[in-house]
Design a protein around this motif. Structure first.
Motif, PDB file in Angstrom:
ATOM      1  N   PRO A 157       0.832  -1.212   0.000  1.00  0.00           N
ATOM      2  CA  PRO A 157       0.000   0.000   0.000  1.00  0.00           C
ATOM      3  C   PRO A 157       0.863   1.257   0.000  1.00  0.00           C
ATOM      4  N   ALA A 158       0.370   2.313  -0.646  1.00  0.00           N
ATOM      5  CA  ALA A 158       1.154   3.539  -0.784  1.00  0.00           C
ATOM      6  C   ALA A 158       1.556   4.120   0.565  1.00  0.00           C
ATOM      7  N   ASP A 159       0.639   4.079   1.545  1.00  0.00           N
ATOM      8  CA  ASP A 159       0.981   4.671   2.843  1.00  0.00           C
ATOM      9  C   ASP A 159       2.105   3.895   3.516  1.00  0.00           C
ATOM     10  N   VAL A 160       2.159   2.585   3.301  1.00  0.00           N
ATOM     11  CA  VAL A 160       3.234   1.781   3.871  1.00  0.00           C
ATOM     12  C   VAL A 160       4.548   2.064   3.151  1.00  0.00           C
ATOM     13  N   LEU A 161       4.496   2.175   1.829  1.00  0.00           N
ATOM     14  CA  LEU A 161       5.701   2.413   1.034  1.00  0.00           C
ATOM     15  C   LEU A 161       6.404   3.691   1.454  1.00  0.00           C
ATOM     16  N   TRP A 162       5.642   4.753   1.689  1.00  0.00           N
ATOM     17  CA  TRP A 162       6.260   6.052   1.997  1.00  0.00           C
ATOM     18  C   TRP A 162       6.407   6.317   3.479  1.00  0.00           C
TER      19      TRP A 162
ATOM     20  N   ARG B 141      10.435   2.529  -4.527  1.00  0.00           N
ATOM     21  CA  ARG B 141      10.348   3.994  -4.549  1.00  0.00           C
ATOM     22  C   ARG B 141      11.016   4.571  -5.791  1.00  0.00           C
ATOM     23  N   ARG B 142      12.165   4.009  -6.159  1.00  0.00           N
ATOM     24  CA  ARG B 142      12.842   4.489  -7.368  1.00  0.00           C
ATOM     25  C   ARG B 142      11.948   4.319  -8.591  1.00  0.00           C
ATOM     26  N   GLN B 143      11.303   3.170  -8.673  1.00  0.00           N
ATOM     27  CA  GLN B 143      10.416   2.933  -9.808  1.00  0.00           C
ATOM     28  C   GLN B 143       9.260   3.928  -9.811  1.00  0.00           C
ATOM     29  N   GLN B 144       8.724   4.221  -8.651  1.00  0.00           N
ATOM     30  CA  GLN B 144       7.613   5.165  -8.557  1.00  0.00           C
ATOM     31  C   GLN B 144       8.043   6.586  -8.905  1.00  0.00           C
ATOM     32  N   VAL B 145       9.207   6.984  -8.398  1.00  0.00           N
ATOM     33  CA  VAL B 145       9.679   8.356  -8.609  1.00  0.00           C
ATOM     34  C   VAL B 145      10.177   8.569 -10.032  1.00  0.00           C
ATOM     35  N   LEU B 146      11.025   7.668 -10.507  1.00  0.00           N
ATOM     36  CA  LEU B 146      11.718   7.881 -11.771  1.00  0.00           C
ATOM     37  C   LEU B 146      10.927   7.418 -12.987  1.00  0.00           C
TER      38      LEU B 146
ATOM     39  N   PHE C 116       4.605  10.074  -6.354  1.00  0.00           N
ATOM     40  CA  PHE C 116       5.160  10.171  -5.015  1.00  0.00           C
ATOM     41  C   PHE C 116       4.424  11.273  -4.262  1.00  0.00           C
ATOM     42  N   PRO C 117       4.480  11.281  -2.939  1.00  0.00           N
ATOM     43  CA  PRO C 117       3.788  12.307  -2.157  1.00  0.00           C
ATOM     44  C   PRO C 117       4.199  13.708  -2.595  1.00  0.00           C
ATOM     45  N   LYS C 118       3.255  14.625  -2.625  1.00  0.00           N
ATOM     46  CA  LYS C 118       3.531  15.976  -3.118  1.00  0.00           C
ATOM     47  C   LYS C 118       4.592  16.689  -2.293  1.00  0.00           C
ATOM     48  N   GLU C 119       4.690  16.331  -0.996  1.00  0.00           N
ATOM     49  CA  GLU C 119       5.707  16.972  -0.149  1.00  0.00           C
ATOM     50  C   GLU C 119       7.116  16.707  -0.674  1.00  0.00           C
ATOM     51  N   LEU C 120       7.313  15.527  -1.263  1.00  0.00           N
ATOM     52  CA  LEU C 120       8.633  15.199  -1.779  1.00  0.00           C
ATOM     53  C   LEU C 120       8.995  16.047  -2.989  1.00  0.00           C
ATOM     54  N   GLY C 121       7.991  16.437  -3.761  1.00  0.00           N
ATOM     55  CA  GLY C 121       8.271  17.265  -4.932  1.00  0.00           C
ATOM     56  C   GLY C 121       8.950  18.560  -4.551  1.00  0.00           C
ATOM     57  N   GLY C 122       8.451  19.191  -3.490  1.00  0.00           N
ATOM     58  CA  GLY C 122       9.064  20.429  -3.016  1.00  0.00           C
ATOM     59  C   GLY C 122      10.467  20.204  -2.508  1.00  0.00           C
TER      60      GLY C 122
ATOM     61  N   ASP D 241      21.494  12.168   0.568  1.00  0.00           N
ATOM     62  CA  ASP D 241      20.861  11.056   1.279  1.00  0.00           C
ATOM     63  C   ASP D 241      19.330  11.116   1.249  1.00  0.00           C
ATOM     64  N   PRO D 242      18.693  12.264   1.532  1.00  0.00           N
ATOM     65  CA  PRO D 242      17.218  12.277   1.497  1.00  0.00           C
ATOM     66  C   PRO D 242      16.661  11.896   0.133  1.00  0.00           C
ATOM     67  N   ALA D 243      17.339  12.308  -0.931  1.00  0.00           N
ATOM     68  CA  ALA D 243      16.872  11.979  -2.279  1.00  0.00           C
ATOM     69  C   ALA D 243      16.982  10.478  -2.538  1.00  0.00           C
ATOM     70  N   ARG D 244      18.098   9.877  -2.155  1.00  0.00           N
ATOM     71  CA  ARG D 244      18.284   8.437  -2.390  1.00  0.00           C
ATOM     72  C   ARG D 244      17.269   7.629  -1.607  1.00  0.00           C
ATOM     73  N   ARG D 245      17.049   7.952  -0.336  1.00  0.00           N
ATOM     74  CA  ARG D 245      16.081   7.203   0.474  1.00  0.00           C
ATOM     75  C   ARG D 245      14.665   7.367  -0.067  1.00  0.00           C
ATOM     76  N   ALA D 246      14.394   8.505  -0.697  1.00  0.00           N
ATOM     77  CA  ALA D 246      13.057   8.744  -1.235  1.00  0.00           C
ATOM     78  C   ALA D 246      12.899   8.206  -2.649  1.00  0.00           C
ATOM     79  N   GLY D 247      13.941   7.615  -3.204  1.00  0.00           N
ATOM     80  CA  GLY D 247      13.835   6.997  -4.512  1.00  0.00           C
ATOM     81  C   GLY D 247      14.316   7.825  -5.683  1.00  0.00           C
ATOM     82  N   ASN D 248      14.758   9.056  -5.426  1.00  0.00           N
ATOM     83  CA  ASN D 248      15.235   9.909  -6.521  1.00  0.00           C
ATOM     84  C   ASN D 248      16.732   9.692  -6.702  1.00  0.00           C
ATOM     85  N   GLU D 249      17.081   8.575  -7.324  1.00  0.00           N
ATOM     86  CA  GLU D 249      18.483   8.193  -7.466  1.00  0.00           C
ATOM     87  C   GLU D 249      19.247   9.172  -8.349  1.00  0.00           C
ATOM     88  N   ILE D 250      18.575   9.737  -9.349  1.00  0.00           N
ATOM     89  CA  ILE D 250      19.249  10.680 -10.251  1.00  0.00           C
ATOM     90  C   ILE D 250      19.705  11.922  -9.489  1.00  0.00           C
TER      91      ILE D 250
END
Length: 231
Positions: A18-23, A49-54, A59-65, A154-163
Motif C-alpha cells: 500500500p502507498a501509505d506503507v511504502l512512503w 520507490r525508485r520505480q515510482q519516482v523515476l 510520489f507524495p507531493k511533499e517530496l516534490g518540493g 541522502d534524502p533523495a536516495r532514500r526517497a527513490g530519486n536516485e538521479i
C-alpha cells in the motif's frame, strides 16, 4: 483470482505494498535487523520507490518540493548557501573556511562536514557550535567548506530519486577532491553513512569519523576533561 491463483500481475506499489506503507518507511533497518529469515526489506522498499519516482512520477507531493529545493539550493529547506555559516556567528574564535582562510584540507587535522541540519536547523546548530568549541578547546585544527558544501543527497536516495542523489553526490565528491579532503568528522548520522559507506561507490574514499568517536578519543587522550554538571 480463481481458487487462490492470481489471474493478472499485481503492481507492487499500491496493491502488494500500500502507498501509505511504502512512503511511511524510514529506512532505519530495524526490520532487517530483527527479521528471522534475513530479508533485506529496505533495499526492496527503496527499489520500489525508485520505480515510482523515476518511472511513474508517483510520489507524495511533499517530496516534490524537497526535490526541487535540493536541486536548486543544495538543501531540503531551500535556504541560501550564504546562510550555511550562520551557526559560527559570535563564537570566541574564527572557524576557517577552506579556500578563504586555509588553502586545502591538508592544512588541518579534519574537514568538519557540518551538514544541512547542522547549518540550518536551530537545534542542530547548537550541536554544531558545541562540537566546534570542543575541538577548538582540545587543540584539534579543523576547517569547513562553508557555502561550497551541499546536501550529501541522502534524502533523495532514500526517497527513490536516485538521479538527484547521483548529481549531488558527484558534486560533493568533486569538491572534496579539489580541497584534498582525507579525514572528515561529521555530526549527522545520515551524512556519516552516506560519505563513509556510499560515496566510495563513486570514487569518494575518506577516513570518516562521527564526532562522538572523535570526542571519546580526545577524552581518552586527556585533551578534553569532562566535568560534572553544575547544580
Amino acid at each position: 483470482t480463481e481458487t487462490g491463483v492470481a489471474t493478472r500481475p499485481a503492481p507492487l506499489a499500491g496493491e502488494v505494498i500500500p502507498a501509505d506503507v511504502l512512503w511511511a518507511c524510514t529506512t532505519c533497518g530495524a526490520c532487517v535487523d530483527q527479521c528471522p529469515v534475513d530479508i533485506e526489506h529496505v533495499d526492496h522498499v527503496v527499489d520500489v520507490r525508485r520505480q515510482q519516482v523515476l518511472m511513474e512520477s508517483a510520489f507524495p507531493k511533499e517530496l516534490g518540493g524537497m526535490f526541487r529545493k535540493m536541486e536548486s539550493k543544495g538543501n531540503p529547506w531551500g535556504l541560501p548557501a550564504r546562510k550555511r555559516m550562520d551557526w559560527a556567528k559570535n563564537l570566541d574564535f574564527e572557524v576557517p573556511v577552506i579556500g578563504d582562510d586555509v588553502e586545502s584540507a591538508a592544512d588541518v587535522d579534519y574537514l568538519f562536514w557540518v551538514g544541512c541540519a547542522g547549518a540550518y536547523e536551530d537545534r542542530a546548530k547548537k550541536t554544531t557550535r558545541a562540537v566546534a568549541e570542543l575541538l577548538h578547546t582540545a587543540g584539534v585544527s579543523f576547517a569547513v567548506l562553508g557555502d561550497a558544501e551541499t546536501c550529501t543527497g541522502d534524502p533523495a536516495r532514500r526517497a527513490g530519486n536516485e538521479i538527484l542523489y547521483q548529481m549531488l553526490a558527484a558534486q560533493n565528491v568533486e569538491t572534496l577532491g579539489e580541497v584534498g579532503a582525507q579525514r572528515i568528522v561529521v555530526t549527522c548520522a545520515h551524512c556519516f553513512n552516506t560519505i563513509s559507506r556510499e560515496y566510495p561507490q563513486i570514487g569518494g574514499r575518506y577516513e570518516v569519523v562521527h564526532y562522538t568517536q572523535l570526542l571519546n578519543r580526545l577524552v581518552r587522550e586527556g585533551r578534553l576533561r569532562p566535568l560534572p554538571p553544575q547544580a
